[in-house]
Design a protein around this motif. Structure first.
Motif, PDB file in Angstrom:
ATOM      1  N   SER A  86      33.993  32.714  44.356  1.00 39.55           N
ATOM      2  CA  SER A  86      35.903  32.595  44.745  1.00 39.55           C
ATOM      3  C   SER A  86      35.965  33.938  43.999  1.00 39.55           C
ATOM      4  O   SER A  86      37.301  33.735  44.675  1.00 39.55           O
ATOM      5  CB  SER A  86      35.176  31.929  42.534  1.00 39.55           C
ATOM      6  OG  SER A  86      35.239  32.719  41.961  1.00 39.55           O
ATOM      7  N   LYS A  87      35.990  34.616  43.535  1.00 38.95           N
ATOM      8  CA  LYS A  87      35.962  36.189  43.743  1.00 38.95           C
ATOM      9  C   LYS A  87      36.923  36.564  45.488  1.00 38.95           C
ATOM     10  O   LYS A  87      37.931  37.724  45.381  1.00 38.95           O
ATOM     11  CB  LYS A  87      35.263  37.203  43.373  1.00 38.95           C
ATOM     12  CG  LYS A  87      35.465  37.205  42.183  1.00 38.95           C
ATOM     13  CD  LYS A  87      34.644  38.653  41.747  1.00 38.95           C
ATOM     14  CE  LYS A  87      33.647  38.724  40.126  1.00 38.95           C
ATOM     15  NZ  LYS A  87      33.204  39.630  39.610  1.00 38.95           N
ATOM     16  N   LYS A  88      36.016  36.494  46.817  1.00 41.00           N
ATOM     17  CA  LYS A  88      36.897  36.789  47.734  1.00 41.00           C
ATOM     18  C   LYS A  88      37.447  35.828  47.640  1.00 41.00           C
ATOM     19  O   LYS A  88      38.392  36.193  49.377  1.00 41.00           O
ATOM     20  CB  LYS A  88      35.074  36.768  48.254  1.00 41.00           C
ATOM     21  CG  LYS A  88      34.067  38.016  48.017  1.00 41.00           C
ATOM     22  CD  LYS A  88      33.292  37.758  48.600  1.00 41.00           C
ATOM     23  CE  LYS A  88      32.214  39.133  48.489  1.00 41.00           C
ATOM     24  NZ  LYS A  88      30.599  38.810  49.093  1.00 41.00           N
ATOM     25  N   CYS A  89      37.646  34.687  47.963  1.00 43.44           N
ATOM     26  CA  CYS A  89      38.798  33.891  48.417  1.00 43.44           C
ATOM     27  C   CYS A  89      40.389  34.098  48.455  1.00 43.44           C
ATOM     28  O   CYS A  89      40.552  33.409  49.853  1.00 43.44           O
ATOM     29  CB  CYS A  89      38.383  31.954  47.560  1.00 43.44           C
ATOM     30  SG  CYS A  89      36.778  31.665  47.621  1.00 43.44           S
ATOM     31  N   LEU A  90      40.860  34.518  47.582  1.00 45.87           N
ATOM     32  CA  LEU A  90      42.168  35.093  47.578  1.00 45.87           C
ATOM     33  C   LEU A  90      41.872  36.424  49.317  1.00 45.87           C
ATOM     34  O   LEU A  90      42.908  36.494  50.343  1.00 45.87           O
ATOM     35  CB  LEU A  90      42.872  36.025  47.016  1.00 45.87           C
ATOM     36  CG  LEU A  90      43.619  36.511  47.040  1.00 45.87           C
ATOM     37  CD1 LEU A  90      45.017  35.088  47.462  1.00 45.87           C
ATOM     38  CD2 LEU A  90      44.187  37.089  45.864  1.00 45.87           C
ATOM     39  N   ASP A  91      40.794  36.847  48.846  1.00 49.53           N
ATOM     40  CA  ASP A  91      40.636  38.276  50.199  1.00 49.53           C
ATOM     41  C   ASP A  91      40.565  37.764  51.738  1.00 49.53           C
ATOM     42  O   ASP A  91      41.372  37.997  52.529  1.00 49.53           O
ATOM     43  CB  ASP A  91      40.154  39.209  50.200  1.00 49.53           C
ATOM     44  CG  ASP A  91      40.249  39.848  49.183  1.00 49.53           C
ATOM     45  OD1 ASP A  91      41.291  40.060  48.446  1.00 49.53           O
ATOM     46  OD2 ASP A  91      39.084  40.960  47.663  1.00 49.53           O
TER      47      ASP A  91
END
Length: 154
Positions: A86-91
């Motif tokens: 989930s931490k990488k979704c925006l990136d």
């Protein structure tokens, strides 16, 4: 796959970006074929990359907008399976749409339509937020651990 502070693989990130970009354009092509292909005599790359095709003043333009929004929804599912964090979704969402912006600039110049910016900004938001939601749901699932009774019977 185990993730930690020391795990950083640039080749994996590049492959994930390429796969996500390819799936994005394949899905966009599918939706454009279904929604726009029935309305026009000939499909072209303009529907992918020309900002002038994203307009609310024609039915075809609204179908193109719907194709982009549906592709963003599908992109969230791709994030769930390809990125898994989930931490990488925006990136990854911002990276995908930044690459799309550069391709659009090369194809037809700087997007001067406010509709193009709203549709693609909405796409980033939908893809990132829904992708994070789906990834968080998967991350919070209970891990099934076999009980000692099953381990002793083997």
């Amino acid at each position: 796959m185990f993730y930690g502070a020391l795990v950083w693989d640039p080749w994996l990130i590049i492959v994930q970006i390429v796969c996500l970009q390819c799936l994005h354009y394949l899905t966009l092509g599918l939706f454009l074929t279904i929604l726009v292909g029935t309305r026009v005599s000939r499909m072209s790359l303009a529907y992918y990359f020309d900002f002038a095709t994203l307009t609310v003043s024609t039915v075809t333009g609204r179908c193109v907008i719907a194709s982009f929004v549906l592709t963003a929804l599908a992109g969230a599912v791709y994030l769930l399976f390809l990125i898994e964090r989930s931490k990488k979704c925006l990136d990854f969402s911002v990276t995908l749409y930044t690459v799309h912006l550069f391709i659009c600039i090369c194809y037809g110049g700087w997007p001067s339509s406010i509709t193009w910016w709203v549709v693609n900004g909405t796409g980033i938001g939908v893809m990132a937020l829904l992708g994070e939601y789906l990834c968080i749901r998967r991350e919070l699932q209970e891990i099934k651990i076999p009980t000692a009774r099953y381990c002793l019977n083997v």
